[in-house]
Structures are given as structure tokens and as C-alpha cells.
Design an enzyme around this catalytic site. Sequence first.
Site, PDB file in Angstrom:
ATOM      1  N   ARG A 131       4.214 -45.952 -19.973  1.00 41.01           N
ATOM      2  CA  ARG A 131       5.113 -46.811 -20.790  1.00 41.01           C
ATOM      3  C   ARG A 131       5.066 -48.148 -20.066  1.00 41.01           C
ATOM      4  NH1 ARG A 131       9.562 -49.192 -21.022  1.00 41.01           N
ATOM      5  NH2 ARG A 131      10.355 -48.828 -18.943  1.00 41.01           N
ATOM      6  N   LYS A 170       4.300 -56.005  -9.067  1.00 40.79           N
ATOM      7  CA  LYS A 170       5.339 -55.632  -8.372  1.00 40.79           C
ATOM      8  C   LYS A 170       5.459 -55.949  -7.026  1.00 40.79           C
ATOM      9  CE  LYS A 170       8.286 -53.971 -11.583  1.00 40.79           C
ATOM     10  NZ  LYS A 170       9.819 -54.558 -11.730  1.00 40.79           N
ATOM     11  N   GLU A 186       7.717 -46.593 -11.390  1.00 34.90           N
ATOM     12  CA  GLU A 186       7.417 -47.581 -12.140  1.00 34.90           C
ATOM     13  C   GLU A 186       6.731 -47.396 -13.709  1.00 34.90           C
ATOM     14  OE1 GLU A 186       8.371 -51.640 -13.157  1.00 34.90           O
ATOM     15  OE2 GLU A 186       8.909 -50.567 -11.488  1.00 34.90           O
ATOM     16  N   ASP A 187       7.333 -47.613 -14.817  1.00 35.15           N
ATOM     17  CA  ASP A 187       6.924 -47.721 -16.070  1.00 35.15           C
ATOM     18  C   ASP A 187       6.233 -46.126 -16.473  1.00 35.15           C
ATOM     19  OD1 ASP A 187       7.647 -49.891 -16.410  1.00 35.15           O
ATOM     20  OD2 ASP A 187       5.578 -50.811 -16.633  1.00 35.15           O
ATOM     21  N   ASP A 243      12.654 -48.431 -10.822  1.00 38.45           N
ATOM     22  CA  ASP A 243      13.000 -49.936 -11.103  1.00 38.45           C
ATOM     23  C   ASP A 243      13.334 -50.094 -12.497  1.00 38.45           C
ATOM     24  OD1 ASP A 243      13.429 -52.636 -10.222  1.00 38.45           O
ATOM     25  OD2 ASP A 243      11.676 -53.167 -11.688  1.00 38.45           O
ATOM     26  N   ASP A 244      12.868 -49.410 -13.647  1.00 38.45           N
ATOM     27  CA  ASP A 244      13.195 -49.550 -14.997  1.00 38.45           C
ATOM     28  C   ASP A 244      14.658 -49.119 -15.376  1.00 38.45           C
ATOM     29  OD1 ASP A 244      10.577 -50.474 -15.831  1.00 38.45           O
ATOM     30  OD2 ASP A 244       9.703 -48.229 -15.033  1.00 38.45           O
ATOM     31  N   ASN A 294      10.756 -56.886 -22.597  1.00 42.79           N
ATOM     32  CA  ASN A 294       9.352 -57.455 -22.072  1.00 42.79           C
ATOM     33  C   ASN A 294       8.194 -56.860 -22.834  1.00 42.79           C
ATOM     34  OD1 ASN A 294      10.222 -59.569 -20.286  1.00 42.79           O
ATOM     35  ND2 ASN A 294      10.752 -57.589 -18.837  1.00 42.79           N
ATOM     36  N   ASN A 330      15.507 -60.946 -14.828  1.00 49.99           N
ATOM     37  CA  ASN A 330      14.297 -60.497 -14.307  1.00 49.99           C
ATOM     38  C   ASN A 330      14.597 -59.530 -13.201  1.00 49.99           C
ATOM     39  OD1 ASN A 330      11.689 -60.023 -12.763  1.00 49.99           O
ATOM     40  ND2 ASN A 330      10.909 -61.775 -14.395  1.00 49.99           N
TER      41      ASN A 330
END
Length: 588
Positions: free
Chosen positions: A161, A179, A251-252, A274-275, A416, A460
Site C-alpha cells: 500500500r 524515509k 511502512e506502507d 508510521d502510517d 498523499n 507531513n
Amino acid sequence: MRLYIFVLTPIVSMKRIWELLREPLAGRAFTVKERQMLGIHGLLPPSILSQGEQVFVVMQNFFRYESDLDRYIYIMGLLERNEKLFYRVVTENLELMMPIIYTPTVGLACQKYGLIFRKPRSFSISRGLFITINDMDHVYDILCNWPEHDIKAIVVTDGERILGLGDLGSYGMGIPVGKLSLYTACAGVKPNQCLPIVLDVGTNNETLLKDPLYIGLRQKRVSGEVYDAFLDEFMRAAVKRYGQNTLIQFEDFGNHNAFRLLEKYRGLYCTFNDDIQGTAAVTAAGIIASVKITGTPLSQNTFVFQGAGEAAIGIASLLVLAMIEEGTSTEQAVSRIWMVDSRGLIVKDRPKGGITSHKARFAQPHVPVDTLEEVVHLVKPTAIIGVAAVPGAFTEQILTDMGKFNDRPVIFALSNPTSKAECTAEQAYTLTKGKCVFASGSPFKPVTMNGQKLTPGQGNNAYIFPGVALAVILCGVRHIPEEIFLKAAESLAGQVTKENLANGLVYPPLNDIREVSTKIAIDLAKFVYQAGLASTYPEPQDKEEFVRSQLYNTDYESFLPDLYDWPPPGIQCTYEDGNVVCRKVSRI
């Protein structure tokens, strides 16, 4: 008179000389003495450029490119060639560079990763590790292939994702690379201590599977028990290789994996997502700062979310925690949160399949409502937050209504990249007649209304995760509870000045982010020692001096520490046949 000849250990071999010219070092900043002593005199143009002059050259080249993707390729190539110069360029031009090295350009770079991928001349941070599902039972061996041994932070993705772009498989490498470059640029984490990783379990993106340039496994995604066993092996291998306190940032990952992996690993490893948590903290910080503009206490706000995925759940959970800290009960805090997903308002006893577990906490005792417009009209929220990557979700009707319901409506269009934003800054300001407090995930240009310049804030995650990572690494935090992200959010909100607020900004300027991150790390250092979460001992008495003394320095360093005192008086040295030969004439 007697002649003594001393043959010293060579300062560098000829092989190493060529490596010096190829690796990300000082380049044309070498002085004449350094060039002579290193045996590279004549191998570089005779003009000597200071690092500052090299920054100027880089920026001149940067602006020659017409597309942001070309600028991304150029500037990331600089990271491979000259690491210190790259970070000086970025840190001195953060507001300009962040949209290039991260959102929104990194999204396009990920989509084009097969086209722009370059074989690195050295294994620098500009490339990371690709570990595939076929490497099970050998993950530790692959980690041992990475040339750096002192790794403190890993950013890992499985590419399912990527931003709002979906499943990009191995093309997702651009995300952990980006990152970690922000770890260094925004918070001074040493780049040699950072490792970007893609866990390639395949992709369900048919376009990529048919793409002749695709660099990943050409197979459907693996899931279930095999996937979980692969993740378990990776986590065990990472701490075996780099230590129990190694920070692993997820992440993602897809929603169906992100929440459960966070819950599975957060008590066992030093890890965060982080998401979920970074997005939550930066959004909470913006909301806390907006209270100073709207005058409405946090616990008296009503929030409507467009989206109910990992970002929305993370934000809502942290807002609930912040309201509880204010003295609100858990039930009252949760009642202030309304969420809308692809099937409408999340309500209790929802028909058609019910509610997934992570959404259930925020299900409202209400009849079903199909559209976001209807929900906004019924609930009359003080704040709307978009995190579902549905472009244009904040319609003209919604924005107009928000301006009618509130003296200072809060509108956060956080998806984003820019193409996925729920609305533009201009739309938000225009349709609320300049009254709204606006923030977005990707940058928008300022808008002038009635002679006043309105500068949109950019929510951000880079305001949060680098500072959190710096504190976690330096203080040896073993597990990362939610309170760390709330403290980070409060620290960030506390750095928004009256001048920022007067311009409608709920975040400090991006160009100040290095100092912002440092202050977050200092505040967190005080918190983790007080809360008993730190393992770095003895406890530093001056937390600020401790943090600042550990920051990465972008200045060039001499390869010969005592070069300028060399040779000593009375000794003459020459470079002969790969050796430095020093001769001294002395009388007996």
C-alpha cells in the site's frame, strides 16, 4: 651527516585511492596537500571547491531539470556519489527538497522504479536490501551481506500500500529509502546506521506482473501462515544481526496486515508503524495547535473522518488519548469521533458484513448514513480529516457547510500524493470564505484572499518520525508505547509560534524541521527516562547536550587527521611505488 630513510605504512593503497574517488566523499574539496598525500594529485581537476561552493553547483544543476522526477533522479544520484554533500544540500533547502525526495515525487519515482533503477557503484544508503519470500530460512545470511554493521534503524515495507497508489511490490523501495534520508536530513540520525528493506512477497498488481522492467518477484502475493512465518523470521534475524534495541519502522503495509503486525510485535520488539502512529501524531499535533486558533477545547470538538483505515484509526486513537489526558472519559472521547468508509458511516449493528475489528471501537449508535456529505450535514463537525486517498472527497457542499457551521472550521486533507488530496488549499479557503484552518499531506501554494496571504500547513509525518527515531535510538528505548507519540505531538504543537498561528499555520515552517525534530527528541529523552523506558546508561544529566552531541555532521572530514602538521619539521616525504617514503637528515 648521516641519511636515515624511514618507510612508513602506506596511508592508502592504489586500490583504495580509486575507491576514494568513487565513494561519496569530499571529491573536489580535497586540498593540494590531501591530493598529494593520498596520491590523487592529477586525478581531479585542479580547481578546489569548498563544500559550500559544491552546494551551489548542485543547486544550479538541480534547477536545470524541468520535471520533478528528473530532479529526484539527480538528487538521489548525488546521495550515492557524495553522501555528506547530499545531506548538506537537503538540510539547507528542506522546504524545496522534501517534495522531491519524499511526497509527492517519491510516489511517481516508485511507479517508475524499474525505469530509473541504477546499479550502484558502491553499496551506499541510496539502495537497500531486497529480501524475497524465496529467501526464507536464509534471511539472516542476507542481512549479513549488508556492509554496515552498526545498524540502529530499519525501515521496511512489503510494498502493498504505497502512499495512495496501492500495490507496487518491489517498486516500493523508494519509500524506505526516502524515509531514512529524512531520518538524517530532519533529525541528524547517522546515515550509516540506517537500512532500507523491501520484503518481496510478490504483487497482485497485474500491470507490474506484465511490466518487462519490473524488478521484483513475478508472482501473486503470498499471504497467510507462510507470510507470517516470513515476517517472524525477518524480525528475529534483524535483532540477531543488529541487537535487541534495533528500531524497526513498518511502512506502507496493507491495512489487513498493518494493525495486526503492530499489535503482534510492539511488545516484543522496538517497532512502530508510521502510517498508523506517525500520521496520528502529526495530525494530533495540528489539531492541538488549531485549538489555539479556534478557541474550542480539544474535548469539545467533533471529528468526522473520511476513511477508516490505518491512518484514521491511528489518528482517532491518539486524539482519544489526548482527550483522556484532558480529563474526558473514554466513552465521551470516543463519542466525538465519526468515521466514514467506502460503505458510509460506521455504525453499530451495521448491515452487509458488519465491521472489521479495528473499526468497531468507533462505531456510533446511529442509523446508517450513506455519504460523507450527509454525515457532515447531520453531525455538523468542527473538524473534518481526510485520509482515504479519495480525490475530491471534500466537495463544494461539504466545504461550504463547514464554513456555515463553524467560525473557524478545521479542514485537514491529508491524503498523499497531491493527486489524491480530498481538496486543494484554494478550494478550502475560497469555499469557507477564508475562515478555515487548513492542512494537507502534500504541499500546496499559499492563497491570497482579501489582501491576506494564507499559508497552508503541511501535516507531513516528517515532523514526527525522525525526532521519535532519534530519541529511541539514543536513549535505547526497547518498546514504543502510544504515550511516546502523544508526547511527540504535544512537543510539536508547542513549537508553533504566535506568528505561525496568525497566518493560519498549525505547524512550524518546514525549513525549521531539523531544529523541531531535535527539540522533539530532547523532550522525548526527558520523558522516556522519567517513565523508565530508556536503557542507555548512565542517564545523561543534560538531555539537550546529550542529543545535540550525537547529531550527524554534514561537514567534510579529513582522511588524515594530522595532515596539516605533516610532515614534521626536518622531514621530507614523497610518494614512491605505492608507499609514502619519509627522509630525515640528522647529525650525530
